[in-house]
Design an enzyme around this catalytic site. Structure first.
Site, short mmCIF file in Angstrom:
data_model
loop_
_atom_site.label_atom_id
_atom_site.label_comp_id
_atom_site.label_asym_id
_atom_site.label_seq_id
_atom_site.Cartn_x
_atom_site.Cartn_y
_atom_site.Cartn_z
N TYR A 163 0.84 -1.21 0.00
CA TYR A 163 0.00 0.00 0.00
C TYR A 163 0.87 1.25 0.00
CZ TYR A 163 -3.12 3.58 2.03
OH TYR A 163 -3.82 4.73 2.28
N1 LIG Z 1 -8.91 6.71 6.16
C1 LIG Z 1 -7.61 6.89 6.41
O1 LIG Z 1 -7.13 6.81 7.55
C2 LIG Z 1 -6.68 7.23 5.28
C3 LIG Z 1 -5.37 7.61 5.61
C4 LIG Z 1 -4.48 7.93 4.59
C5 LIG Z 1 -4.89 7.87 3.28
N2 LIG Z 1 -6.16 7.49 2.98
C6 LIG Z 1 -6.53 7.43 1.54
O2 LIG Z 1 -7.68 8.23 1.33
C7 LIG Z 1 -8.46 7.69 0.27
C8 LIG Z 1 -9.90 7.53 0.75
O3 LIG Z 1 -9.91 6.67 1.87
P1 LIG Z 1 -11.21 6.49 2.80
O4 LIG Z 1 -10.72 6.18 4.16
O5 LIG Z 1 -12.14 7.63 2.59
O6 LIG Z 1 -11.81 5.15 2.15
P2 LIG Z 1 -13.24 4.45 2.37
O7 LIG Z 1 -14.03 5.12 3.42
O8 LIG Z 1 -12.92 3.00 2.50
O9 LIG Z 1 -13.95 4.69 0.95
C9 LIG Z 1 -13.38 4.14 -0.19
C10 LIG Z 1 -14.00 4.72 -1.41
O10 LIG Z 1 -13.30 4.17 -2.55
C11 LIG Z 1 -14.20 3.41 -3.35
N3 LIG Z 1 -13.55 2.19 -3.80
C12 LIG Z 1 -12.99 1.21 -3.05
N4 LIG Z 1 -12.56 0.22 -3.83
C13 LIG Z 1 -12.87 0.56 -5.10
C14 LIG Z 1 -12.73 -0.07 -6.37
N5 LIG Z 1 -12.21 -1.31 -6.49
N6 LIG Z 1 -13.18 0.57 -7.45
C15 LIG Z 1 -13.74 1.80 -7.35
N7 LIG Z 1 -13.91 2.44 -6.20
C16 LIG Z 1 -13.48 1.81 -5.09
C17 LIG Z 1 -15.39 3.10 -2.45
O11 LIG Z 1 -16.57 2.89 -3.24
P3 LIG Z 1 -17.84 2.03 -2.64
O12 LIG Z 1 -18.54 2.94 -1.66
O13 LIG Z 1 -18.68 1.72 -3.84
O14 LIG Z 1 -17.27 0.82 -1.98
C18 LIG Z 1 -15.46 4.37 -1.59
O15 LIG Z 1 -16.10 5.40 -2.29
C19 LIG Z 1 -7.79 6.35 -0.11
O16 LIG Z 1 -7.00 6.53 -1.26
C20 LIG Z 1 -6.92 6.03 1.09
O17 LIG Z 1 -5.80 5.26 0.75
C21 LIG Z 1 -7.07 7.17 3.94
#
Ligand SMILES: NC(=O)c1ccc[n+]([C@@H]2O[C@H](COP(=O)([O-])OP(=O)(O)OC[C@H]3O[C@@H](n4cnc5c(N)ncnc54)[C@H](OP(=O)(O)O)[C@@H]3O)[C@@H](O)[C@H]2O)c1
Length: 257
Positions: A163
């Site tokens: 990742y």
């Molecule tokens: N949360 C954290 O602590 C954190 C920290 C650092 C970086 N990030 C980064 O921030 C970004 C958003 O994270 P988040 O925490 O908001 O994630 P999240 O709540 O898990 O939401 C993920 C989103 O991505 C979509 N998604 C997942 N797999 C997919 C696929 N195979 N094809 C198309 N869409 C897909 C999901 O769509 P569905 O709703 O249809 O499933 C959802 O809209 C990511 O890139 C993550 O790596 C997050």
């Protein structure tokens, strides 16, 4: 609507939930005209985000594509947005792309199978690469490309090596592309969140020791909220951030300073 993103057409991958949803709502509050709410399969969540955007007064369209399909998904995303943009604005154009969708499985070196590695790289790196390629000639001058990374590119994460590598490559892609888009006034930047309260880490943060550890990482002694990150993305998307490109903007809440 008036605001820093007045009349802008934006596309945010993974905006059905979490950080992407918060970015979509921030863009709507700042006056965006049309927001593409991309998602994979959670149509209920996407529709809920669309209703929230519309309640603010912006227009939104749901765009479904599984990023595991790489370039095919990227091309389909742009085609779905293009159709709506043309019917709404008469132009095959957008102003802001946010490559936000991603997955972050906790897989150590030993536990990472080739299939898991390929899936992670396709969703987190390949699909964003080809989505930028698909929209490159359609982004208006002075537009924005914003890629969402992770604090794990700055802080070693042996729990998530593949990742971290996928996001490190996304940051390098950001740097590599910034000069290409510069002559058109288009900035290309990365926003780097730290631990943020979303579905992605809800199970992990439900354990009190894990939450306390996550809180201790930040200079502000708390876990980030999606809106904390979204407001920074909205700033980078605005005209006020026009002189910053090719950069990684830390949105980790001062993690491990
Ligand atoms: N949360 C954290 O602590 C954190 C920290 C650092 C970086 N990030 C980064 O921030 C970004 C958003 O994270 P988040 O925490 O908001 O994630 P999240 O709540 O898990 O939401 C993920 C989103 O991505 C979509 N998604 C997942 N797999 C997919 C696929 N195979 N094809 C198309 N869409 C897909 C999901 O769509 P569905 O709703 O249809 O499933 C959802 O809209 C990511 O890139 C993550 O790596 C997050």
């Amino acid at each position: 609507m008036s605001g820093t993103l007045s009349n802008k057409v934006a596309l945010i991958t993974g905006s059905s939930r979490g950080i992407g949803r918060a970015v979509a709502l921030a863009f709507a509050r700042n006056g965006a005209a049309l927001i593409g709410v991309h998602y994979s399969s959670n149509v209920e969540a996407a529709q809920a985000t669309i209703r929230e955007i519309e309640a603010i007064g912006a227009k939104a369209v749901g765009i479904s594509a599984d990023l595991r399909n790489g370039k095919e998904a990227a091309d389909s995303i742009w085609e779905q947005l293009r159709e709506v943009a043309v019917s709404m604005t008469g132009e095959s154009k957008l102003d802001i792309l946010v490559n936000n969708a991603g997955i972050a499985p906790a897989l150590s070196l030993a536990l990472t199978t080739e299939a898991a590695y390929d899936e992670l790289m396709t969703i987190n790196l390949k699909a964003p690469f080809f989505l930028i390629q698909a929209v490159a000639n359609h982004i208006r001058d002075n537009g924005r490309i914003i890629n969402i990374s992770t604090g794990f590119t700055r802080i070693a994460a042996p729990t998530h090596p593949a990742y971290a590598a996928s996001k490190g490559a996304l940051e390098t892609l950001t740097l590599a592309l910034a000069p290409e888009f510069g002559p058109r006034g288009i900035t290309v930047n990365t926003v780097m969140p730290g631990v943020t309260e979303t579905d992605m880490n809800a199970a992990w943060l439900s354990a009190p020791e894990a939450r306390a550890g996550a809180e201790a990482l930040s200079a502000f002694s708390r876990v980030g909220q999606a809106a904390d990150v979204a407001d920074i993305v909205a700033f980078i998307a605005s005209h006020e951030a026009r002189w910053t490109t090719g950069q990684v903007i830390d949105a980790t809440g001062g993690a491990r300073l």
